[in-house]
Design an enzyme around this catalytic site. Structure first.
Site, PDB file in Angstrom:
ATOM      1  N   HIS A 196       0.842  -1.196   0.000  1.00 44.83           N
ATOM      2  CA  HIS A 196       0.000   0.000   0.000  1.00 44.83           C
ATOM      3  C   HIS A 196       0.882   1.253   0.000  1.00 44.83           C
ATOM      4  CE1 HIS A 196      -3.716  -2.192   0.674  1.00 44.83           C
ATOM      5  NE2 HIS A 196      -2.994  -3.003   1.429  1.00 44.83           N
TER       6      HIS A 196
ATOM      7  N   CYS B 173      -0.582   2.110  -4.277  1.00 42.32           N
ATOM      8  CA  CYS B 173      -1.470   3.199  -4.639  1.00 42.32           C
ATOM      9  C   CYS B 173      -0.648   4.485  -4.721  1.00 42.32           C
ATOM     10  CB  CYS B 173      -2.566   3.382  -3.589  1.00 42.32           C
ATOM     11  SG  CYS B 173      -3.756   2.047  -3.580  1.00 42.32           S
TER      12      CYS B 173
END
Ligand SMILES: *[C@@H]1O[C@H](CO)[C@@H](O)[C@H](O)[C@H]1NC(C)=O
Ligand SMILES: *[C@@H]1O[C@H](CO)[C@@H](O)[C@H](O)[C@H]1NC(C)=O
Ligand SMILES: *[C@@H]1O[C@H](CO)[C@@H](O)[C@H](O)[C@H]1NC(C)=O
Length: 421
Positions: free
Chosen positions: A140, A181
């Site tokens: 992430h 991301c």
């Protein structure tokens, strides 16, 4: 004749040059299965391509194979097998840094070759000016940082480490593939003349996506109940597994970009060597009798109609799907917890945005010291940011870069965010 030339080229002229790889999965928990699956897959791919195991360093929390939610104990798969074989990528995956050793400090020290700052006897990149380095990271992220299981690596720390490596002749060429991301935000300050080239799975403004998600997560007739891989990662790995080492980094980029449909793959840094073949980075530079091919039917190219989940929604979808399948109270409780947690982040960050009149469209974090300080304050006083909560780090970035408030005032604001409930 060709063989002899190859032996000469490798054995004589390039005797000192080796390839190094650093492969990192920054997450834990079974709903993040895909990151460790990607990383073990990448390890097996490099070893199959003749990398020496001592030159590949792997970071992974290592809580997936034996996880109680794993129906195939001791195994991890990065591809479904609708028609045939799917490789257990955990089998033979040698992990050097596990559990809390998967942290940004160890990661940066491995890159710098600071072995005296690492846990005793742990592997590091002992590279020279002749060697190429491939770094791959899957997890992430948010504008200006990438996540490790318990802390973050900030963009500035990464760029400073690259600078140190450049000044200290730690590499010939370095290639970094990053799946997170808003991954593009990590490379906006990457110099274009330091022999460092990077691909990001996403631009600085968007999520990256999991792939082979339920219902396309079937291995040996059973659903694993989780995404098996990430879209950018399985696209690049499945392409390398096809064994076309004559393609250039540029061609590899174009292939990955064209087959990664949910996010915009981007190229960064020093593109002056984008015409180099991928062999310079994905091949072990050791003489090999013959590269071992993947079993042909292992290839299952990530396709448009394969189920994909936004990384930010992954935990929610995981427990929704799981509760749909099991009907267990335990899964229902986890689902409710995630729904509540998301609502909580939506509320407090909605209030922050309103009270400081932030646009929410800002996706950078130029003042990195400020970003780090407000995140630490928030996590200390309020709560740890979750995979979903990280989506609001962009508001911290905007707050740090655009308001005239002092650091102490900003820290005061974020520390009281959770008290407004
Ligand atoms: C690093 O590699 C060099 C050879 O390039 C070797 O002499 C040295 O012992 C290695 N360092 C460690 C700590 O393994
Ligand atoms: C995707 O669609 C193609 C063409 O319709 C089909 O051949 C393929 O099996 C589908 N793949 C999946 C995973 O459903
Ligand atoms: C779970 O079931 C609900 C209700 O039937 C449905 O709306 C939802 O899409 C399902 N979720 C998943 C991830 O399968």
């Amino acid at each position: 004749m060709k063989y002899i030339l190859l032996l000469l080229a490798i054995g004589v002229f390039q005797v000192s040059a080796v390839n190094w790889a650093l492969l990192v999965s920054g997450s834990n928990a079974f709903y993040n299965y895909r990151h460790q699956a990607d990383v073990c897959h990448s390890y097996k791919t490099l070893i199959r391509n003749g990398y020496s195991p001592e030159n590949v360093i792997v970071f992974a929390y290592d809580d997936i194979a034996q996880n109680r939610q794993n129906i195939y104990k001791g195994a991890i798969y990065n591809q479904p097998n609708k028609d045939g074989f799917s490789e257990n990528v955990y089998d033979g995956c040698v992990i050097d840094y596990t559990k809390t050793d998967v942290n940004p400090t160890n990661f940066l020290n491995v890159l710098k070759g600071n072995y005296d700052h690492l846990p005793d006897g742990h592997k590091f990149i002992n590279s020279t000016r002749e060697d190429n380095i491939f770094v791959y990271f899957s997890d992430h992220g948010s504008p200006g940082l990438i996540a490790f299981p318990t802390s973050y690596l900030y963009e500035q720390e990464l760029i400073e480490t690259f600078q140190y490596m450049y000044e200290n002749d730690r590499y010939n060429k370095l290639v970094f593939y990053l799946e997170t991301c808003e991954s593009g935000s990590m490379f906006v300050n990457l110099p274009t003349n330091h022999r460092i080239y990077a691909l990001s799975a996403a631009n600085p403004y968007e999520s990256s996506w999991g792939t082979y998600c339920p219902p396309d997560d079937i291995v040996n007739g059973k659903s694993l109940g989780t995404c098996l891989g990430d879209e950018f990662s399985v696209t690049f790995l499945e392409n390398v597994d096809l064994g076309d080492f004559s393609q250039s980094l540029q061609e590899h980029f174009e292939f990955i970009r064209d087959h990664t449909l949910k996010s915009n793959v981007m190229q960064w840094g020093d593109v002056s060597f984008a015409s180099d073949t991928i062999k310079e980075f994905f091949w072990g530079r050791r003489f090999q009798e013959k590269r071992k091919m993947c079993p042909k039917d292992a290839f299952f190219m990530n396709e448009e109609n394969v189920s994909k989940w936004d990384s930010r929604d992954n935990k929610l979808l995981f427990y929704q799907n799981r509760y749909n399948q099991t009907g267990d109270l335990e899964d229902f409780i986890e689902l409710e917890k995630e729904i509540k947690s998301r609502a909580y982040f939506d509320t407090i960050f909605g209030e922050l945005q309103q009270s400081l009149k932030l646009t929410g469209d800002y996706h950078f974090a130029l003042n990195q010291n400020c970003l780090k300080s407000v995140i630490e304050t928030f996590e200390d006083k309020c709560t740890k940011l979750t995979d979903y909560g990280l989506k609001y780090v962009k508001l911290f970035g905007e707050m740090c870069d655009s308001t005239n408030l002092l650091q102490i005032q900003l820290n005061m604001i974020v520390s009281t965010l959770c008290m407004t409930e």
